[in-house]
Design a protein around this motif. Structure first.
Motif, mmCIF file in Angstrom:
data_model
loop_
_atom_site.group_PDB
_atom_site.id
_atom_site.type_symbol
_atom_site.label_atom_id
_atom_site.label_comp_id
_atom_site.label_asym_id
_atom_site.label_seq_id
_atom_site.Cartn_x
_atom_site.Cartn_y
_atom_site.Cartn_z
ATOM 1 N N PRO A 72 2.882 -1.139 2.883
ATOM 2 C CA PRO A 72 2.086 -0.525 4.174
ATOM 3 C C PRO A 72 1.484 -1.752 4.602
ATOM 4 C CG PRO A 72 1.678 1.575 2.271
ATOM 5 C CD PRO A 72 2.810 0.004 2.061
ATOM 6 N N GLU A 73 0.650 -2.150 3.138
ATOM 7 C CA GLU A 73 -0.121 -3.162 3.128
ATOM 8 C C GLU A 73 -0.379 -4.540 3.435
ATOM 9 O OE1 GLU A 73 1.744 -3.827 -0.934
ATOM 10 O OE2 GLU A 73 1.206 -2.461 0.696
ATOM 11 N N ILE A 74 1.085 -4.596 3.796
ATOM 12 C CA ILE A 74 1.393 -6.758 4.949
ATOM 13 C C ILE A 74 1.463 -5.907 5.830
ATOM 14 C CG2 ILE A 74 2.963 -7.091 3.014
ATOM 15 C CD1 ILE A 74 5.469 -6.901 4.735
ATOM 16 N N SER A 161 -3.724 0.836 7.353
ATOM 17 C CA SER A 161 -3.429 0.147 5.249
ATOM 18 C C SER A 161 -3.358 -1.585 6.079
ATOM 19 C CB SER A 161 -2.437 0.258 4.548
ATOM 20 O OG SER A 161 -1.166 0.796 5.983
ATOM 21 N N SER A 162 -2.812 -1.553 7.210
ATOM 22 C CA SER A 162 -2.574 -3.275 7.444
ATOM 23 C C SER A 162 -3.468 -4.177 7.614
ATOM 24 C CB SER A 162 -1.341 -3.335 8.379
ATOM 25 O OG SER A 162 -1.919 -2.486 9.837
ATOM 26 N N GLU A 163 -4.558 -3.353 8.727
ATOM 27 C CA GLU A 163 -5.591 -4.176 8.628
ATOM 28 C C GLU A 163 -7.139 -3.500 7.498
ATOM 29 O OE1 GLU A 163 -5.768 -5.347 12.114
ATOM 30 O OE2 GLU A 163 -3.465 -4.312 11.386
ATOM 31 N N HIS A 164 -6.443 -3.087 6.666
ATOM 32 C CA HIS A 164 -7.274 -2.576 5.197
ATOM 33 C C HIS A 164 -7.004 -4.057 3.620
ATOM 34 C CE1 HIS A 164 -10.313 -0.910 7.053
ATOM 35 N NE2 HIS A 164 -9.146 -0.331 8.364
ATOM 36 N N GLY A 165 -6.039 -4.261 3.643
ATOM 37 C CA GLY A 165 -5.458 -4.992 2.686
ATOM 38 C C GLY A 165 -4.371 -4.467 1.646
ATOM 39 N N CYS A 166 -5.255 -2.521 1.730
ATOM 40 C CA CYS A 166 -4.919 -1.496 0.474
ATOM 41 C C CYS A 166 -4.210 -0.382 1.199
ATOM 42 C CB CYS A 166 -6.399 -1.708 -0.243
ATOM 43 S SG CYS A 166 -8.192 -0.601 0.510
ATOM 44 N N LYS A 167 -4.104 -0.136 0.453
ATOM 45 C CA LYS A 167 -3.328 1.181 0.774
ATOM 46 C C LYS A 167 -3.159 2.450 -0.179
ATOM 47 C CE LYS A 167 0.535 0.062 -1.870
ATOM 48 N NZ LYS A 167 0.253 -0.642 -2.460
ATOM 49 N N LYS A 168 -3.484 3.560 0.611
ATOM 50 C CA LYS A 168 -3.866 5.236 -0.173
ATOM 51 C C LYS A 168 -2.458 5.180 -1.843
ATOM 52 C CE LYS A 168 -2.697 7.160 3.490
ATOM 53 N NZ LYS A 168 -2.390 8.581 4.328
ATOM 54 N N PRO A 169 -2.680 5.265 -2.233
ATOM 55 C CA PRO A 169 -3.859 6.424 -3.154
ATOM 56 C C PRO A 169 -5.064 5.343 -3.992
ATOM 57 C CG PRO A 169 -2.248 6.288 -4.776
ATOM 58 C CD PRO A 169 -1.401 5.196 -3.719
ATOM 59 N N ASP A 170 -4.996 4.545 -3.482
ATOM 60 C CA ASP A 170 -6.379 3.283 -4.027
ATOM 61 C C ASP A 170 -6.850 3.545 -3.338
ATOM 62 O OD1 ASP A 170 -7.718 0.691 -4.240
ATOM 63 O OD2 ASP A 170 -5.973 -0.331 -4.522
ATOM 64 N N ARG A 171 -8.575 3.283 -4.488
ATOM 65 C CA ARG A 171 -9.360 4.642 -4.204
ATOM 66 C C ARG A 171 -10.330 3.370 -3.347
ATOM 67 N NH1 ARG A 171 -14.502 6.427 -8.583
ATOM 68 N NH2 ARG A 171 -15.880 7.416 -6.893
ATOM 69 N N CYS A 172 -9.850 2.003 -2.800
ATOM 70 C CA CYS A 172 -10.618 1.337 -2.182
ATOM 71 C C CYS A 172 -10.645 1.523 -0.417
ATOM 72 C CB CYS A 172 -9.965 0.251 -2.358
ATOM 73 S SG CYS A 172 -8.532 -0.779 -2.078
ATOM 74 N N PHE A 173 -9.474 1.816 -0.471
ATOM 75 C CA PHE A 173 -8.916 2.319 1.118
ATOM 76 C C PHE A 173 -10.043 3.923 1.397
ATOM 77 C CE2 PHE A 173 -5.503 3.228 4.198
ATOM 78 C CZ PHE A 173 -6.002 2.741 5.284
ATOM 79 N N PHE A 174 -9.910 4.939 0.853
ATOM 80 C CA PHE A 174 -10.596 5.529 0.893
ATOM 81 C C PHE A 174 -12.015 5.341 0.817
ATOM 82 C CE2 PHE A 174 -6.771 7.435 -0.721
ATOM 83 C CZ PHE A 174 -6.618 8.593 0.182
ATOM 84 N N GLN A 175 -12.732 4.320 0.008
ATOM 85 C CA GLN A 175 -14.030 4.013 0.090
ATOM 86 C C GLN A 175 -14.617 3.093 0.800
ATOM 87 O OE1 GLN A 175 -15.470 5.016 -2.313
ATOM 88 N NE2 GLN A 175 -17.301 4.338 -1.005
#
Length: 244
Positions: A72-74, A161-175
């Motif tokens: 999902p992150e690409i 996620s494709s626009e933020h470079g990270c995905k769930k469950p990574d905390r950075c995405f929630f943050q």
């Protein structure tokens, strides 16, 4: 109880089935590419797509292989652009986007909101809840599918996620969501159908969690969520999210 409701999309609000293995998809997509002098046989195109997807996502695979989005992150646009470039064709952004969306349409066998979704979202808005979307998804697919399903206007914010470079469950995405919209985690709840990506991710970020098992949930034990539904029930979801 909750001021803010953060939703997953696929398997939570939207029921989707895709099949990227059917030969008809690759036959028609190869014909599309040939219109722009990027000539592939269906078998060659399928192989190139899988190779490029694997190469671009090397080292950043999904949490597990049965997740709805494996990578999902690409940015999936990179794959469709590279398919043109490998045949010596320079494709602009609209052509790349249309190639990807044509692929998505060909691979999609089912796309609909779950019964009661719009009524549930309307009920949340009626009582003043803030509603956000946090999804492991590709913008060139998801933004347009949400528009087609008439659910985009319900959301106060949408993070893919494709626009933020990270995905769930990574905390950075929630943050990212928390920081962007100044959400108070202690008054927010994540609603999703994936015990790892949605529930564990939300809990690690300080949010409450509502888990609902659907037909496309990963094969897993029921997670340790604040609320657990063993099958889709939009009426019950509404009751939980609007409770005082």
């Amino acid at each position: 109880m909750y001021e803010t409701c953060v939703f997953d999309l696929y398997g939570t609000l939207v029921d989707i089935r895709t099949n990227e293995e059917k030969i008809e998809l690759w036959e028609k997509l190869s014909q599309f590419y040939s219109y722009y002098t990027a000539f592939y046989s269906p078998k060659e195109l399928k192989g190139a797509y899988k190779r490029l997807t694997s190469t671009l996502s090397a080292g950043r695979e999904g949490v597990r292989r049965d997740a709805h989005e494996a990578f999902p992150e690409i940015k999936i646009e990179e794959v469709f652009r590279a398919l043109f470039e490998e045949k010596g064709v320079e494709a602009d952004e609209p052509l790349v986007r249309h190639a990807g969306q044509f692929f998505r349409i060909l691979s999609t066998e089912k796309l609909k909101v779950y019964d009661g979704t719009e009524e549930m979202l309307s009920a949340l808005r009626a009582v003043g809840k803030k509603i956000y979307l946090l999804s492991n998804a590709q913008k060139i697919f998801t933004e347009y599918e949400m528009n087609a399903l008439h659910i985009t206007p319900f959301f106060d914010g949408i993070l893919l996620s494709s626009e933020h470079g990270c995905k769930k469950p990574d905390r950075c995405f929630f943050q990212s969501l928390i920081n962007m919209y100044r959400i108070r985690p202690e008054s927010a709840v994540m609603i999703g159908n994936d015990g790892i990506c949605d529930i564990q991710g939300a809990k690690a970020a300080g949010l409450a969690a509502l888990y609902v098992r659907t037909d496309i949930s990963p094969n897993e034990e029921l997670p340790d969520a604040d609320h657990v539904l063993e099958h889709m029930d939009m009426t019950r979801i509404t009751e939980i999210l609007t409770a005082d």
